[in-house]
Design an enzyme around this catalytic site. Structure first.
Site, PDB file in Angstrom:
ATOM      1  N   ASP A  69       0.740  -1.421   0.071  1.00 46.30           N
ATOM      2  CA  ASP A  69      -0.195  -0.156   0.010  1.00 46.30           C
ATOM      3  C   ASP A  69       1.063   0.973  -0.051  1.00 46.30           C
ATOM      4  O   ASP A  69       2.313   1.272   0.282  1.00 46.30           O
ATOM      5  CB  ASP A  69      -1.317   0.058   1.079  1.00 46.30           C
ATOM      6  CG  ASP A  69      -0.474   0.081   2.648  1.00 46.30           C
ATOM      7  OD1 ASP A  69       0.687  -0.360   2.968  1.00 46.30           O
ATOM      8  OD2 ASP A  69      -0.974   0.011   3.878  1.00 46.30           O
ATOM      9  N   TYR A  71       2.661   4.568   0.683  1.00 47.59           N
ATOM     10  CA  TYR A  71       3.681   5.650   2.046  1.00 47.59           C
ATOM     11  C   TYR A  71       2.526   6.281   2.690  1.00 47.59           C
ATOM     12  O   TYR A  71       1.624   6.700   1.811  1.00 47.59           O
ATOM     13  CB  TYR A  71       4.402   6.004   1.619  1.00 47.59           C
ATOM     14  CG  TYR A  71       5.542   5.384   1.132  1.00 47.59           C
ATOM     15  CD1 TYR A  71       6.835   4.833   1.806  1.00 47.59           C
ATOM     16  CD2 TYR A  71       6.493   5.891  -0.417  1.00 47.59           C
ATOM     17  CE1 TYR A  71       7.817   3.739   1.180  1.00 47.59           C
ATOM     18  CE2 TYR A  71       7.284   4.915  -0.961  1.00 47.59           C
ATOM     19  CZ  TYR A  71       8.336   4.082  -0.493  1.00 47.59           C
ATOM     20  OH  TYR A  71       8.365   3.362  -0.777  1.00 47.59           O
ATOM     21  N   PHE A  82       6.522   2.205  -4.294  1.00 55.59           N
ATOM     22  CA  PHE A  82       7.989   2.220  -3.504  1.00 55.59           C
ATOM     23  C   PHE A  82       8.836   3.812  -3.981  1.00 55.59           C
ATOM     24  O   PHE A  82       9.542   3.842  -3.631  1.00 55.59           O
ATOM     25  CB  PHE A  82       9.176   1.199  -4.467  1.00 55.59           C
ATOM     26  CG  PHE A  82       8.589   0.234  -3.798  1.00 55.59           C
ATOM     27  CD1 PHE A  82       9.348  -1.101  -2.243  1.00 55.59           C
ATOM     28  CD2 PHE A  82       7.952  -1.155  -4.894  1.00 55.59           C
ATOM     29  CE1 PHE A  82       8.855  -2.238  -1.813  1.00 55.59           C
ATOM     30  CE2 PHE A  82       7.570  -2.530  -4.102  1.00 55.59           C
ATOM     31  CZ  PHE A  82       8.391  -2.526  -2.934  1.00 55.59           C
ATOM     32  N   HIS A 191      11.054  -9.049   0.804  1.00 51.57           N
ATOM     33  CA  HIS A 191      10.907  -7.961   1.340  1.00 51.57           C
ATOM     34  C   HIS A 191      12.126  -6.966   1.421  1.00 51.57           C
ATOM     35  O   HIS A 191      13.210  -7.191   2.258  1.00 51.57           O
ATOM     36  CB  HIS A 191       9.360  -7.322   1.379  1.00 51.57           C
ATOM     37  CG  HIS A 191       9.194  -5.535   1.521  1.00 51.57           C
ATOM     38  ND1 HIS A 191       9.626  -4.919   1.681  1.00 51.57           N
ATOM     39  CD2 HIS A 191       7.637  -5.951   0.892  1.00 51.57           C
ATOM     40  CE1 HIS A 191       8.904  -4.323   1.493  1.00 51.57           C
ATOM     41  NE2 HIS A 191       7.632  -4.464   1.102  1.00 51.57           N
TER      42      HIS A 191
END
Length: 228
Positions: A69, A71, A82, A191
Site C-alpha cells: 500500500d 506510503y 515504492f 521484501h
C-alpha cells in the site's frame, strides 16, 4: 465518487477497467474514501491514485513490481509502488532497493525517490491497495482495492506478451500466486524492508535478472538508471 473515475488512463487500461467503476464494490469503496477524507488525510491525493495506469500501458508493460500500500506520510505517495515525490526523503525500503541496484548493476543512487522513469519505460509499479490513511499503514486493506488490482494482475497474466514479475515479500508472492509461469517469468525475493532485506533481498540481483529474462523473451531490456 469522482476520485474513482478513470480519467487519463492509458487507453487499453481504460477499455479494460472502465466497467469496474460502476460495480457495487467500487461504489462502496468510494463511499468509504469520502468518509475517510472527512476523518483524516488520505494518500495519495485523488489525482494520483491511478497514476501507475496512466504512466504504463498494458501493451507496453514489460516488468511488474508489486507493492502493498502507499506510503502514509504527508507528501510521500505519488501513485507508484515504492516511489515517492522528489521533495521527500528516500524511504528505507527504497534505500535498500537502490543499494541492490548499485550492487547488481553498479549504478549510482539518485538523491530522490521518484521512479517515474521506470514506469515510462514499461515497469508497472503497482500497489495492491491504492490508498492509505495518514499514519495508518494498511488502513485501507480489505475495502475493495484488492479486487480491483486483482483485475489488473489477471489482465497482465492473460496478455499474450510475456512479462517479468518481481515479487518482493510474502504479500506480493501471494498476490501473484496464480501467474502463468509458462508464459511469464516470476522472480521472487524477500521484501526490501529493513526488517527482511538481509534475508535474501540483498544479493538477489533482480534488475540484471529481469533484463536477462526480457532478452530471453525477445523483449527490450529496461534502462534502470534513474535521472538525477
Amino acid at each position: 465518487m469522482d476520485e474513482l473515475v478513470p480519467m487519463g488512463l492509458q487507453e487499453d487500461w481504460e477499455a479494460l477497467l472502465s466497467g469496474e467503476f460502476s460495480q457495487p464494490y467500487m461504489r462502496a469503496l468510494g463511499v468509504f474514501l469520502a468518509r475517510e477524507q472527512v476523518r483524516t488525510s488520505v494518500y495519495p491525493p485523488p489525482a494520483l491514485r491511478l497514476q501507475a495506469l496512466r504512466l504504463t500501458s498494458l501493451r507496453d508493460t514489460r516488468v511488474v513490481i508489486l507493492g502493498q500500500d502507499p506510503y502514509h506520510g504527508p507528501g510521500q505517495a505519488n501513485g507508484l509502488a515504492f516511489s515517492v515525490n522528489r521533495d521527500q526523503p528516500v524511504p528505507p525500503s527504497l534505500c535498500n532497493i537502490y543499494r541492490e541496484l548499485s550492487t547488481d548493476l553498479g549504478l549510482t543512487s539518485p538523491c530522490h525517490g521518484d521512479l517515474c522513469s521506470w514506469a515510462e519505460q514499461g515497469v508497472l509499479l503497482l500497489n495492491t491497495v491504492l490508498t492509505v490513511a495518514q499514519g495508518e499503514a494498511g488502513s485501507h486493506a480489505g475495502r475493495g482495492w484488492e479486487r480491483f488490482t486483482d483485475r489488473i494482475i489477471n489482465a497482465l497474466n492473460d496478455d499474450p506478451s510475456p512479462k517479468v514479475f518481481l515479487l518482493w515479500g510474502k504479500h506480493a508472492q501471494a498476490k501473484g500466486s496464480n501467474l502463468c509461469r509458462r508464459r511469464h517469468v516470476v522472480l521472487a525475493a524477500p521484501h526490501p524492508s529493513p526488517l527482511s532485506a538481509h534475508r535474501g533481498f540483498f544479493g538477489c540481483r533482480p534488475f540484471s535478472a529481469a533484463n536477462h529474462a526480457l532478452s530471453e523473451l525477445g523483449r527490450d531490456v529496461i534502462d534502470w538508471r534513474l535521472p538525477a
